[in-house]
Scaffold this active site. Sequence first.
Site, PDB file in Angstrom:
ATOM      1  CG  HIS A   1      -0.387   0.122   2.530  1.00  0.00           C
ATOM      2  ND1 HIS A   1      -0.149   1.336   3.122  1.00  0.00           N
ATOM      3  CD2 HIS A   1       0.021  -0.819   3.413  1.00  0.00           C
ATOM      4  CE1 HIS A   1       0.371   1.138   4.325  1.00  0.00           C
ATOM      5  NE2 HIS A   1       0.494  -0.171   4.532  1.00  0.00           N
ATOM      6  CG  ASP A  30      -2.888   4.021   2.530  1.00  0.00           C
ATOM      7  OD1 ASP A  30      -2.346   2.976   2.094  1.00  0.00           O
ATOM      8  OD2 ASP A  30      -3.777   3.996   3.395  1.00  0.00           O
ATOM      9  CG  ASP A  47       2.844   1.052   7.696  1.00  0.00           C
ATOM     10  OD1 ASP A  47       2.383   0.370   6.768  1.00  0.00           O
ATOM     11  OD2 ASP A  47       2.147   1.453   8.647  1.00  0.00           O
ATOM     12  CD  GLU A  91      -2.826  -1.268   5.886  1.00  0.00           C
ATOM     13  OE1 GLU A  91      -2.954  -2.241   6.656  1.00  0.00           O
ATOM     14  OE2 GLU A  91      -2.364  -0.179   6.265  1.00  0.00           O
ATOM     15  CD  GLU A  92      -1.534   2.810   7.538  1.00  0.00           C
ATOM     16  OE1 GLU A  92      -2.192   2.413   8.525  1.00  0.00           O
ATOM     17  OE2 GLU A  92      -0.367   2.442   7.309  1.00  0.00           O
ATOM     18  CG  ASP A 152       1.600  -3.382   5.697  1.00  0.00           C
ATOM     19  OD1 ASP A 152       2.406  -2.463   5.905  1.00  0.00           O
ATOM     20  OD2 ASP A 152       0.371  -3.213   5.700  1.00  0.00           O
ATOM     21  CG  HIS A 163       0.599   2.959  12.469  1.00  0.00           C
ATOM     22  ND1 HIS A 163      -0.701   2.595  12.666  1.00  0.00           N
ATOM     23  CD2 HIS A 163       0.945   2.463  11.270  1.00  0.00           C
ATOM     24  CE1 HIS A 163      -1.123   1.895  11.618  1.00  0.00           C
ATOM     25  NE2 HIS A 163      -0.133   1.807  10.759  1.00  0.00           N
TER      26      HIS A 163
END
Lengths: 499, 499
Positions: free
Chosen positions: B123, B125, B156, B190-191, B219, B469
Amino acid sequence: AESLLAFLLLLVGGMFSASTLPPGPLEKVFQYIDLHQDEFVQTLKEWVAVESDSVQPVPRLRRELLRMVGLAADRLRGLGARVASVDAGFQQLSDGQTLPIPPILLAELGSDPKKPTVCFYGHLDVQPARQEDGWLTDPYTLTEVDGKLYGRGTTDNKGPVLAWINAVSAFKALDEDLPVNIKFLIEGMEESGSLALEELVRKEKSGFFSSVDCIVISDNLWISRRKPALIYGTRGNSYFTVEVKCRDQDFHSGTFGGILNEPMADLVALLGSLVDASGRILVPGIYGHVAPVTEEEKRVYEAIDLDVEEYRNSSQVKKFLFDTKEELLMHLWRYPSLSIHGIEGAFHEPGAKTVIPGRVIGKFSIRLVPHMDMSVVETQVKQHLEYIFSKRNSSNQMTVSMALGLHPWIANISDHQYLAAKRAIKTVFGTEPDMIRDGSTIPIAKILQDTTQKSVIMLPLGAVDDGEHSQNEKINRWNYIEGSKLFAAFFLEMAKLHS
Amino acid sequence: AESLLAFLLLLVGGMFSASTLPPGPLEKVFQYIDLHQDEFVQTLKEWVAVESDSVQPVPRLRRELLRMVGLAADRLRGLGARVASVDAGFQQLSDGQTLPIPPILLAELGSDPKKPTVCFYGHLDVQPARQEDGWLTDPYTLTEVDGKLYGRGTTDNKGPVLAWINAVSAFKALDEDLPVNIKFLIEGMEESGSLALEELVRKEKSGFFSSVDCIVISDNLWISRRKPALIYGTRGNSYFTVEVKCRDQDFHSGTFGGILNEPMADLVALLGSLVDASGRILVPGIYGHVAPVTEEEKRVYEAIDLDVEEYRNSSQVKKFLFDTKEELLMHLWRYPSLSIHGIEGAFHEPGAKTVIPGRVIGKFSIRLVPHMDMSVVETQVKQHLEYIFSKRNSSNQMTVSMALGLHPWIANISDHQYLAAKRAIKTVFGTEPDMIRDGSTIPIAKILQDTTQKSVIMLPLGAVDDGEHSQNEKINRWNYIEGSKLFAAFFLEMAKLHS
């Protein structure tokens, strides 16, 4: 039409008054009040029109509040009172802004050493109100519907303040001698914690308050729609926080779930150890100092006019913990209760978040009753929670604090002011009052009593359904007008007991 | 200086690679990757510079996200891939606004029926990031410090996506035959819950995915700073809400405290019945379907490189529920756990409010493991809470709901893709991987596996301290470059196992 209405209301009012009016000056005073009731309602309308909201800290409303205090000062001066408008400084807001605290009014009318001196405490500020919150009428336009005077502040507390003024003004207008010396303590920050009041009261203990015989508070409600009440006690409150901390940051339940002493699990166990399903507080020793129930006291509860079914329905509660009137009243007034208010630091929003809160603070409070000792309660609660926590063998840190402590207040109902108030109620309403307490904590009574060392009485005028702090707050015209008479009768009874 | 740095890093990289490089095409590919690593870092820098935040629903960020997907599509086309940019419709926001969901990329490179086909899921994003949240560098300017490439999305998931692309590009640049057919499934939401992805995957089951042999997800992170890992399982999650209601409005604890079955007291008792102080779930039968621990499995935990003290310190936790590595890992990965997340409807703000909440909703979830059945768990939890509630004889209403259910995922580690990945790790890193699980729920693995009926492998590149994150997210240059080699080696091993 208006005079016809006044006449009809006079008739209705008369129906609930004692069948024979007392002779002498009081008869004339009552007649005066009945005949001038529209004027009194008009003044209340003018006062309600001022948006004297002390809760929302905005300059426009604060200006309105100052204007309200000015109006009241003028009204008191119009009665012939000497009025001191005492500067109360400034309110510091959390955003750094500053707003003036409205001046506190200290007024006095008469200083005859042969007469007793009664001091009325009241407040001119109101809770916020917006029509869109569910008001059926504009909250700042007093509107009468079926004998109910709707408007913010009608019952809390502008109506009662004016009822006291109405009583005094009737004597004045009739040129009748006031049976008592009158004092007024009027503030504008009651809905915001009575800022600056306690300091002033302390300062004036040997000044303004030295000649006072009793202080009258009329800032509560009856427990009935039609039957008057006297309030002789309020519960105190010990507010506790219990913090359980693993670390300051939260955890993700996927990454850490299964290997932690989770603070929420500890906290839920701690909170769950406080009170059982029947409402009994489980903190050992907590009932040790609670005053035992006397036979005399039981009779007081029996005499109270309360329809349990109606009360339950109007509360929208399926079932209470107790079925009888006596048990309900005792558990609201004379036994302690423990309520869990919530948790700070945990997930509280709608939706599903998979967080393990790292640090949570549970909040609960215990309503205190005579003769519980606040510091004993604090120790008992702390020891209990420490014991429960130690049994869990958790690696988290627990901290218990008493965030706030307010003593219960109880009056001696054989005091002069209670006897006088009972007789005045009998004179105006032809009935004995419900002798009630308030389960809430009303710090002002305790503060005034402790600081001035004077007797305090709570002499409410409003009916149970007045909706103070709610939408569609009202005072019944009947309560407002008969309440004005009640205060007049109270003056006379106080004088009689004094001589 | 830059070429000297590249040379030194090449040396350092070599120290951690197998001492003898494999002969043939892979040797050349590895050399190519080492020599072009600055280019690869430069591309990562360009991708990190795009603020492709899918979480904050604002048009500016959504445009950046669409631009990011366009950049990736161009890069894939540059490799010679056929790229379909599949329209994914619109995201409806709660305020009525609408934002485009970025197109999902389906790309393919090669369709030789004699070769296996590996599909990479990734991903583009990222989570929101603002420097003032505690970033030491601008989150959207890739900054290298001591071999660490700081920037939002580095680990990520932009770094791993590019590592896969780097591996393919090395073969292409060297004009070496790719040992496998390559597919890409690249999304940009994804997020934000992978909106529109499951629908597309289902639609393409017999199309795009029909020729796929396995799907690679990269991931997650290793469990160590230096030792590579393969992930073969993730826990599921059953998220529950339990509502206790007396009435919709709150009560004042002064006015009602003492006569109510308070919803918070009920809820605290319910939540307190779920898990004991040792972390054991108290719902009867809940452990009934949990797969028994095998001797083989035990050996897997023993082999894992985890310094418990270091892990505990870096987690800032004073003490875990378990002391040994094996117990900790089993309780994170292969046993269920129950976490209480919080309460909706109670007082959650700072300060002291004397409210009795009228209606409260407790939230907790159970991380599910093989072979727990989600619907059995749902029934067990409901029956347990109903039993506990019935014992309280409360007049309140209780409602238990399972708000969200996500199955656990487990792979068969004897599958080709796991063998190939292990061999590739041995080739690049000279070591066996940690065979690990993830205690969190990663719905995409289970969704891809269930929907396509293809094997899935989680092949992470990032180190345990990458901080996905978080503030100061990074990927080590070493991980990024060796990870690119790892993917190249993986292609070759998949081809060998296929033939």
